[in-house]
Design a protein around this motif. Structure first.
Motif, short mmCIF file in Angstrom:
data_model
loop_
_atom_site.label_atom_id
_atom_site.label_comp_id
_atom_site.label_asym_id
_atom_site.label_seq_id
_atom_site.Cartn_x
_atom_site.Cartn_y
_atom_site.Cartn_z
N GLU A 119 10.26 24.40 36.77
CA GLU A 119 9.10 24.96 36.09
C GLU A 119 7.99 23.91 36.06
OE1 GLU A 119 8.70 27.45 31.99
OE2 GLU A 119 10.65 26.57 32.39
N ALA A 120 6.74 24.35 36.30
CA ALA A 120 5.64 23.38 36.34
C ALA A 120 5.38 22.82 34.94
CB ALA A 120 4.38 24.05 36.86
N PRO A 121 5.17 21.51 34.84
CA PRO A 121 4.89 20.93 33.52
C PRO A 121 3.51 21.35 33.02
CG PRO A 121 4.65 19.28 35.23
CD PRO A 121 5.16 20.52 35.91
N GLU A 122 3.36 21.39 31.69
CA GLU A 122 2.03 21.65 31.11
C GLU A 122 1.20 20.39 31.22
OE1 GLU A 122 1.19 23.67 27.39
OE2 GLU A 122 3.23 24.48 27.45
N LYS A 123 -0.03 20.58 31.67
CA LYS A 123 -0.93 19.44 31.81
C LYS A 123 -2.24 19.77 31.12
CE LYS A 123 -1.89 16.80 34.78
NZ LYS A 123 -2.48 16.05 35.90
N LEU A 124 -3.00 18.77 30.81
CA LEU A 124 -4.30 18.98 30.20
C LEU A 124 -5.32 18.19 31.01
CD1 LEU A 124 -5.28 20.42 27.61
CD2 LEU A 124 -5.11 18.23 26.44
N THR A 125 -6.41 18.86 31.40
CA THR A 125 -7.49 18.17 32.10
C THR A 125 -8.69 18.16 31.17
OG1 THR A 125 -6.64 19.04 34.18
CG2 THR A 125 -8.85 18.10 34.22
N VAL A 126 -8.95 17.01 30.60
CA VAL A 126 -10.05 16.90 29.65
C VAL A 126 -11.34 16.62 30.40
CG1 VAL A 126 -10.99 15.51 27.77
CG2 VAL A 126 -8.59 16.21 27.72
N VAL A 127 -12.36 17.42 30.13
CA VAL A 127 -13.65 17.24 30.79
C VAL A 127 -14.73 17.13 29.73
CG1 VAL A 127 -15.28 18.20 32.46
CG2 VAL A 127 -12.86 18.67 32.71
N GLY A 128 -15.62 16.16 29.87
CA GLY A 128 -16.69 16.01 28.89
C GLY A 128 -17.89 15.33 29.49
N ALA A 129 -19.03 15.50 28.81
CA ALA A 129 -20.26 14.82 29.23
C ALA A 129 -20.63 13.84 28.13
CB ALA A 129 -21.38 15.83 29.42
N THR A 130 -21.22 12.73 28.52
CA THR A 130 -21.60 11.75 27.50
C THR A 130 -22.94 11.10 27.85
OG1 THR A 130 -20.84 9.85 26.22
CG2 THR A 130 -20.44 9.76 28.58
N SER A 131 -23.69 10.77 26.81
CA SER A 131 -24.89 9.96 27.04
C SER A 131 -24.55 8.50 26.75
CB SER A 131 -26.03 10.46 26.17
OG SER A 131 -25.62 10.47 24.82
N GLY A 132 -23.28 8.24 26.55
CA GLY A 132 -22.85 6.85 26.42
C GLY A 132 -21.84 6.59 25.33
N ASP A 133 -22.02 7.23 24.17
CA ASP A 133 -21.25 6.78 23.02
C ASP A 133 -19.86 7.41 22.92
OD1 ASP A 133 -21.34 5.09 20.76
OD2 ASP A 133 -21.35 6.89 19.53
N THR A 134 -19.80 8.73 22.97
CA THR A 134 -18.51 9.41 22.78
C THR A 134 -17.57 9.17 23.96
OG1 THR A 134 -19.75 11.12 21.67
CG2 THR A 134 -17.49 11.62 22.16
N GLY A 135 -18.15 9.07 25.16
CA GLY A 135 -17.34 8.96 26.37
C GLY A 135 -16.35 7.82 26.32
N SER A 136 -16.80 6.65 25.90
CA SER A 136 -15.89 5.51 25.94
C SER A 136 -14.76 5.66 24.92
CB SER A 136 -16.65 4.20 25.75
OG SER A 136 -17.39 4.22 24.57
N ALA A 137 -15.06 6.19 23.74
CA ALA A 137 -14.00 6.38 22.74
C ALA A 137 -12.96 7.39 23.24
CB ALA A 137 -14.58 6.83 21.41
N ALA A 138 -13.43 8.44 23.94
CA ALA A 138 -12.52 9.44 24.48
C ALA A 138 -11.66 8.82 25.59
CB ALA A 138 -13.31 10.62 25.03
N ILE A 139 -12.29 8.04 26.45
CA ILE A 139 -11.55 7.40 27.54
C ILE A 139 -10.48 6.46 27.00
CG2 ILE A 139 -11.80 5.65 29.36
CD1 ILE A 139 -14.47 7.08 30.09
N TYR A 140 -10.84 5.67 26.00
CA TYR A 140 -9.84 4.75 25.44
C TYR A 140 -8.74 5.50 24.68
CZ TYR A 140 -11.92 0.33 26.81
OH TYR A 140 -12.37 -0.73 27.55
N GLY A 141 -9.07 6.68 24.17
CA GLY A 141 -8.06 7.47 23.47
C GLY A 141 -7.05 8.10 24.43
N LEU A 142 -7.49 8.38 25.66
CA LEU A 142 -6.62 9.14 26.58
C LEU A 142 -6.12 8.33 27.77
CD1 LEU A 142 -8.42 12.61 26.67
CD2 LEU A 142 -6.50 11.86 25.27
N ARG A 143 -6.57 7.08 27.91
CA ARG A 143 -6.16 6.31 29.08
C ARG A 143 -4.63 6.21 29.11
NH1 ARG A 143 -8.21 0.19 28.14
NH2 ARG A 143 -7.25 -0.03 30.18
N ASN A 144 -4.10 6.36 30.32
CA ASN A 144 -2.69 6.11 30.52
C ASN A 144 -1.76 7.06 29.76
OD1 ASN A 144 -0.70 4.71 31.83
ND2 ASN A 144 -0.49 3.15 30.24
N LYS A 145 -2.27 8.24 29.36
CA LYS A 145 -1.41 9.20 28.65
C LYS A 145 -0.77 10.16 29.65
CE LYS A 145 -2.41 8.08 24.29
NZ LYS A 145 -2.31 6.63 24.47
#
Ligand SMILES: *Cc1c(COP(=O)(O)O)cnc(C)c1O
Length: 529
Positions: free
Chosen positions: A139-165
């Motif tokens: 059975e195929a595993p459940e995956k999540l593809t997170v997509v977002g746009a940033t003008s700078g601030d939120t993007g890095s916090a999201a990236i550090y929250g999800l890196r290597n997960k």
């Protein structure tokens, strides 16, 4: 504990479903069935708790033990806050006898969003791994593809929250060359295989439009199971309630028992301060919460007039005030005014809907949940169709029982940074924190002698060098590199980067990128079996 949508009320979701879903399909935001009360001996029992202990104590009131045992919760919390640089996680810093700063910027990206996103990333990973463990072979595993746009601030916090997960990929679009060098470096120097920085030749609005089109594309969305991590996710609010408790206990250690605490919160999407509202309603002792906005002041105007109205800011005093020298070169873009505190530049405030639900409920407490949801939905529909809604006078009175609000201009922001740098003790505030500090000073003129203010500091000043440099450039002895820049940022600019360039702001080009990398990820997963 179950959750329901502010615009629905019938369907109940588990905590896990709530966190994985984010925004409700009816457009509403998820809130808990009820706000839990603190246990009887909380003041005694919790007073020596660490941030992590308080996280477990508070979060477990909102999560059924069948979903997440105390042990599992503790493991997730411990892992999430191991990335912070300060032992208190969110330390309380004394500025004066009547003023403290609650520093929320000691996480990996030096901004308050880390507090919530570090936990959210681990929650996502935990739930996906548990779901996949129950699947049969083939059975195929459940995956999540997170997509977002940033003008700078939120993007890095999201990236550090999800890196290597595990089972999660993240694609963050930013307008190429239009984010600050530090913020660009923060995002693009994360080289984990599941992190994809997409530099789009275009504007931030182009990036946002592309993300919207991706979510609207049903086939693409379900193929990749797109996920969002914006500030409406319930887990982000919940994670943030914890620092109000920590601040309360740490302040109490230094203050006479008769003192009253007043939290002052720089606000954009109303997430940070909404967490304080939940803490207050649970029973944490505090005075009114102070909403501090910049010149995008829809919230401050609501508390003045009872009107929640997005149109006024377009032609409002900000845009029409040429005397405001600090606004040189700034302009209204689609109604949002660009200010020196960009993380609070909003037209409408997404989490405010949650507060409106409680106000509607408070106004008619004997009504059914569904009826309250209908009232709220009526208000939100009006905002959508007319750009404004006016709540009944009684509802505004309820809002004023728990909140005060102030609007702070860019000029006041710069003056405040300068005043506190020259103050004793000297303190260098980032422009968002300065909005809070300035609002604190204004409301303090009406405070009683026993009130002590706690101002939430949402970013390290090095993240917003433009405002800080502008405020302090003429102050003798000030040097940005020496006085502000942390060691971690020095090495950043020369570290290896990984960026995918997209030559035109076209959704098809971004789709190709996602298809290519997700295809590779699937390929390598099969190869390694
Ligand atoms: C996101 C952010 C804010 C605003 O927080 P809300 O929860 O949207 O009110 C304030 N300051 C900084 C630095 C931020 O990143």
């Amino acid at each position: 504990m179950k959750y329901f949508s502010t615009r629905g009320g019938e369907q109940l979701l588990s905590f896990e479903e709530t966190v994985l879903t984010g925004l409700a399909p009816d457009g509403g935001l998820y809130i808990p069935e009820y706000i839990p009360k603190l246990p009887a001996n909380w003041q005694e029992d919790w007073k020596e708790y660490s941030f992590q202990d308080l996280s477990v104590a508070v979060l477990s009131l909102y999560i059924s033990p069948e979903e997440l045992t105390l042990d599992a919760l503790r493991t997730l919390v411990t892992k999430s806050y191991s990335t912070f640089r300060h032992p208190d996680i969110t330390p309380l810093h004394k500025l004066g006898d009547k003023t403290y700063i609650l520093e929320l910027f000691h996480g990996p990206t030096f901004a308050f969003k880390d507090v919530a996103l570090q936990l959210l990333g681990n929650l996502f990973e935990f739930f996906l791994l548990r779901r996949n463990a129950k699947k049969s072979a083939g059975e195929a595993p459940e995956k999540l593809t997170v997509v977002g746009a940033t003008s700078g601030d939120t993007g890095s916090a999201a990236i550090y929250g999800l890196r290597n997960k595990a089972n999660i990929s993240i694609y963050i679009l930013h307008p190429k060359g239009r984010v600050s060098p530090i913020q660009e470096a923060q995002m693009t120097t994360v080289t984990d295989a599941n992190v994809h920085n997409v530099a789009v030749k275009g504007t931030f609005d182009d990036c946002q439009d592309i993300v919207k089109s991706l979510f609207a594309d049903k086939a693409f969305n379900s193929k990749h199971r797109l996920g969002a991590i914006n500030s409406i996710n319930w887990a982000r609010i919940l994670a943030q309630t914890v620092y109000y408790f920590l601040a309360y206990f740490h302040a109490r250690r230094h203050l006479p028992p008769s003192s009253d605490l007043q939290f002052v919160v720089p606000t954009g999407n109303f997430g940070d301060i909404l967490a304080g509202y939940y803490a207050k309603k649970m029973g944490l002792l505090m005075g009114k919460l102070v909403v501090a906005t910049n010149e995008n002041d829809i919230l401050a105007r609501f508390w003045k007039s009872g009107r929640y109205e997005k149109v006024e800011s377009v032609s409002g005093e900000g845009a029409a005030a040429p005397a405001n020298g600090a606004s040189d070169g700034k302009q209204a873009v689609g109604g949002v005014k660009e200010t020196l505190s960009p993380a609070m530049d909003i037209l409408v405030s997404s989490n405010f809907e949650r507060l409106l639900w409680y106000l509607a409920h408070g106004d008619a407490p004997s009504q059914s949940r569904q009826a309250t949801c209908q009232t709220l939905k009526g208000w939100m529909d009006k905002v959508k169709s007319d750009g404004r809604v006016e709540v009944p006078t009684r509802v505004l009175a309820l809002a004023r029982e728990d909140f005060l609000a102030e609007r702070i201009s860019d000029v006041q922001t710069l003056d405040t940074i300068r005043d506190h740098y020259n103050g004793s003790p000297s303190y260098i505030a980032d422009p968002h924190t300065a909005v809070g500090l300035c609002a604190a000073r204004i409301v303090a003129t009406h405070n009683s002698a026993s009130t002590v203010q706690i101002v939430l500091s949402t970013a390290h000043p090095a993240k917003f060098s433009e405002a800080v440099t502008r405020a302090l450039a003429d102050v003798s002895g000030f040097n940005f590199e020496r006085n502000v820049l942390p060691e971690e940022f020095r090495g950043l600019l020369t570290k290896q980067r990984r960026v995918i360039d997209v030559e035109r702001p076209e959704v098809e080009l971004v789709k190709e990128v996602i298809e290519r990398y997700e295809g590779e990820a699937r390929g390598s997963a099969t190869a390694s079996v």
